[in-house]
Design an enzyme around this catalytic site. Structure first.
Site, PDB file in Angstrom:
ATOM      1  N   GLN A  25     -30.994 -14.472  22.217  1.00  0.00           N
ATOM      2  CA  GLN A  25     -30.356 -15.012  23.432  1.00  0.00           C
ATOM      3  C   GLN A  25     -31.264 -14.857  24.651  1.00  0.00           C
ATOM      4  OE1 GLN A  25     -28.791 -13.159  21.151  1.00  0.00           O
ATOM      5  NE2 GLN A  25     -26.604 -13.576  21.045  1.00  0.00           N
TER       6      GLN A  25
ATOM      7  N   ASN B  62     -22.141  -3.984  24.647  1.00  0.00           N
ATOM      8  CA  ASN B  62     -22.917  -5.177  24.994  1.00  0.00           C
ATOM      9  C   ASN B  62     -23.806  -5.476  23.794  1.00  0.00           C
ATOM     10  OD1 ASN B  62     -23.647  -7.252  26.941  1.00  0.00           O
ATOM     11  ND2 ASN B  62     -25.618  -6.241  27.095  1.00  0.00           N
ATOM     12  N   LYS B  63     -24.603  -6.516  23.916  1.00  0.00           N
ATOM     13  CA  LYS B  63     -25.445  -6.963  22.795  1.00  0.00           C
ATOM     14  C   LYS B  63     -26.226  -5.818  22.164  1.00  0.00           C
ATOM     15  CE  LYS B  63     -25.538 -10.188  21.389  1.00  0.00           C
ATOM     16  NZ  LYS B  63     -24.598 -10.381  20.235  1.00  0.00           N
TER      17      LYS B  63
ATOM     18  N   ASP C  96     -19.530  -6.799  27.149  1.00  0.00           N
ATOM     19  CA  ASP C  96     -18.484  -7.488  26.397  1.00  0.00           C
ATOM     20  C   ASP C  96     -17.149  -6.765  26.494  1.00  0.00           C
ATOM     21  OD1 ASP C  96     -21.172  -8.326  25.052  1.00  0.00           O
ATOM     22  OD2 ASP C  96     -19.678  -9.878  24.661  1.00  0.00           O
TER      23      ASP C  96
ATOM     24  N   ARG D 289     -20.969 -18.922  23.929  1.00  0.00           N
ATOM     25  CA  ARG D 289     -20.986 -17.470  23.699  1.00  0.00           C
ATOM     26  C   ARG D 289     -21.149 -16.794  25.044  1.00  0.00           C
ATOM     27  NH1 ARG D 289     -24.927 -16.861  26.394  1.00  0.00           N
ATOM     28  NH2 ARG D 289     -25.005 -14.705  25.734  1.00  0.00           N
ATOM     29  N   GLY D 290     -21.082 -15.438  25.016  1.00  0.00           N
ATOM     30  CA  GLY D 290     -21.081 -14.685  26.275  1.00  0.00           C
ATOM     31  C   GLY D 290     -19.629 -14.420  26.650  1.00  0.00           C
ATOM     32  N   ALA D 291     -19.335 -13.146  26.998  1.00  0.00           N
ATOM     33  CA  ALA D 291     -17.941 -12.723  27.109  1.00  0.00           C
ATOM     34  C   ALA D 291     -17.068 -13.604  28.026  1.00  0.00           C
ATOM     35  CB  ALA D 291     -17.896 -11.255  27.541  1.00  0.00           C
TER      36      ALA D 291
ATOM     37  N   ARG E 288     -13.765 -14.089  17.685  1.00  0.00           N
ATOM     38  CA  ARG E 288     -14.755 -13.016  17.882  1.00  0.00           C
ATOM     39  C   ARG E 288     -14.017 -11.797  18.468  1.00  0.00           C
ATOM     40  NH1 ARG E 288     -20.356 -14.521  20.448  1.00  0.00           N
ATOM     41  NH2 ARG E 288     -20.932 -12.714  19.194  1.00  0.00           N
TER      42      ARG E 288
HETATM   43  O1  MRU Z   1     -23.116 -12.565  20.957  1.00  0.00           O
HETATM   44  P1  MRU Z   1     -23.124 -13.073  22.374  1.00  0.00           P
HETATM   45  O2  MRU Z   1     -24.277 -13.962  22.681  1.00  0.00           O
HETATM   46  O3  MRU Z   1     -21.791 -13.665  22.761  1.00  0.00           O
HETATM   47  O4  MRU Z   1     -23.304 -11.753  23.240  1.00  0.00           O
HETATM   48  C1  MRU Z   1     -23.371 -11.863  24.623  1.00  0.00           C
HETATM   49  C2  MRU Z   1     -23.615 -10.572  25.317  1.00  0.00           C
HETATM   50  O5  MRU Z   1     -23.711  -9.526  24.722  1.00  0.00           O
HETATM   51  C3  MRU Z   1     -23.622 -10.625  26.815  1.00  0.00           C
HETATM   52  O6  MRU Z   1     -24.514  -9.700  27.336  1.00  0.00           O
HETATM   53  C4  MRU Z   1     -22.212 -10.321  27.333  1.00  0.00           C
HETATM   54  O7  MRU Z   1     -21.277 -11.129  26.699  1.00  0.00           O
HETATM   55  C5  MRU Z   1     -22.098 -10.470  28.800  1.00  0.00           C
HETATM   56  S1  MRU Z   1     -22.131 -12.171  29.280  1.00  0.00           S
HETATM   57  C6  MRU Z   1     -21.898 -12.236  30.951  1.00  0.00           C
END
Ligand code: MRU
Length: 359
Positions: A209, A260-261, A250, A58-60, A103
């Site tokens: 996270q 973002n999250k 994201d 996970r993470g963009a 996603r």
């Molecule tokens: O749902 P996730 O864990 O994929 O969400 C991740 C985030 O929101 C991060 O802050 C974002 O992807 C940036 S990662 C460099």
């Protein structure tokens, strides 16, 4: 070449979320952290799509890299089956489509799949040649992201006041990228310059996270971190403990609005109320100039069980309704700057972001 170059690898954080190997893609299972450090080998594009949906990765930026590697796995699978070239290509297109439906919010996935699609569209009639080109492109996407994180770290560190208290939300670290991290890249570089900074990590309900991943990777790399619950940032700022906020993203639209999250928007409002600068760190692959404002960003909704249970135990009355969007959008007006690999964009973002793409 089936792995990151040794030079880049040795410079990275100790933590690596994913790696292309001759057997498949070696993934660090992020659902098992921090209690178990478990690696899985993903061998097919379908398995990769499931790994993205279930958030093993996970993470963009990491999702983008995983998508690109998923296309390589598709090509490898078809080659092993000895599919004729036309079917080989058809399967690739089907897998690109499947990976794109995992996603919706992080634009890096679509950015990386478009880059892979462009390789598929190049003229060739040889499966072996196409597999070779797809492999090279996927590794380039991974390496470029790692380099971008390093550059963001250097640019961002110049903004951090000496001895600052820094708060971050979710995990935008090595686990979420090709290595080093975006927001955590800034924190890593700032810590290298000034070990007196103090890092606070929001726990990041509902999937934690911040608690599970950010604290783990910072501890792995020897950077002290204090875990706080999401509802503490107001009192921390009022008490003068925070001088700098940095989060990942994201998707960022042309006007600077940033998805973002979930909970990032709350943090931005609290930061503005306390005159603490709120920064976003993200590579250009996260910036979506095709969208004008954040209202156009598709926001993923995840299963109710993420908020109704803790460790599979129900934490609310039976029969209640749920709403579980995984991301929120912070309006550009709350953002002091967007730290990219090409430099720091300042408001008005409409102009400054467009300029970064021209450079
Ligand atoms: O749902 P996730 O864990 O994929 O969400 C991740 C985030 O929101 C991060 O802050 C974002 O992807 C940036 S990662 C460099």
């Amino acid at each position: 070449m089936d792995t990151l170059s040794p030079a880049l690898k040795s410079l990275s954080s100790k933590v690596q979320a994913l790696e292309l190997t001759p057997d498949g893609v070696r993934l660090l299972d992020q659902t098992a952290l921090p209690n178990e450090v478990r690696y899985l080998t993903i061998r097919t594009a379908g398995e990769m799509a499931d790994a993205i949906i279930t958030m093993l990765v996970r993470g963009a930026p990491a999702i983008g890299i995983a998508g690109a590697y998923g296309v390589v796995l598709s090509a490898r699978e078809s080659q092993q089956k000895g599919l004729p070239f036309a079917e080989f290509k058809q399967q690739l297109l089907a897998d690109v489509d499947r990976l794109s439906k995992t996603r919706p919010t992080a634009v890096n996935l679509f950015w990386a799949l478009n880059a892979m699609q462009a390789v598929i569209d190049e003229p060739t009639d040889s499966s072996a040649k196409l597999l070779e080109r797809l492999t090279a492109k996927s590794l380039q996407i991974h390496q470029d992201d790692w380099k971008a994180c390093q550059a963001m770290g250097q640019h961002g560190a110049t903004l951090v006041p000496k001895g600052a208290g820094i708060i971050t939300h979710c995990n935008a670290g090595a686990l979420a990228t090709g290595g080093y991290g975006t927001a955590l890249g800034v924190i890593r570089s700032a810590f290298a310059n000034d070990p007196t900074i103090k890092v606070y990590a929001d726990e990041t309900r509902p999937r934690l996270q911040g608690a599970r991943l950010t604290t783990w990777e910072l501890v792995e790399d020897g950077i002290p971190v204090t875990l706080v619950s999401d509802n503490m940032s107001g009192s921390l700022m009022r008490d003068g403990k925070i001088q700098f906020v940095v989060v990942g993203a994201d998707r960022i639209t042309a006007n600077g609005d940033t998805a973002n999250k979930i909970g990032t928007y709350n943090l931005a409002i609290i930061a503005q109320a306390h005159q603490v600068p709120f920064y976003v760190a993200a590579p250009l692959s996260t910036i979506d100039l095709s969208l004008t404002t954040g209202q156009e960003i598709p926001i993923e909704e995840r299963d109710a069980s993420e908020i109704s249970t803790i460790n599979d135990e129900l934490i609310c009355a039976k029969g209640v309704d749920f709403y579980n969007p995984s991301f929120d959008v912070t309006p550009a007006s709350y953002i002091a700057g967007i730290i990219t690999e090409k430099g720091i964009a300042r408001p008005p973002f409409q102009e400054s972001l467009a300029k970064l793409f021209e450079a």
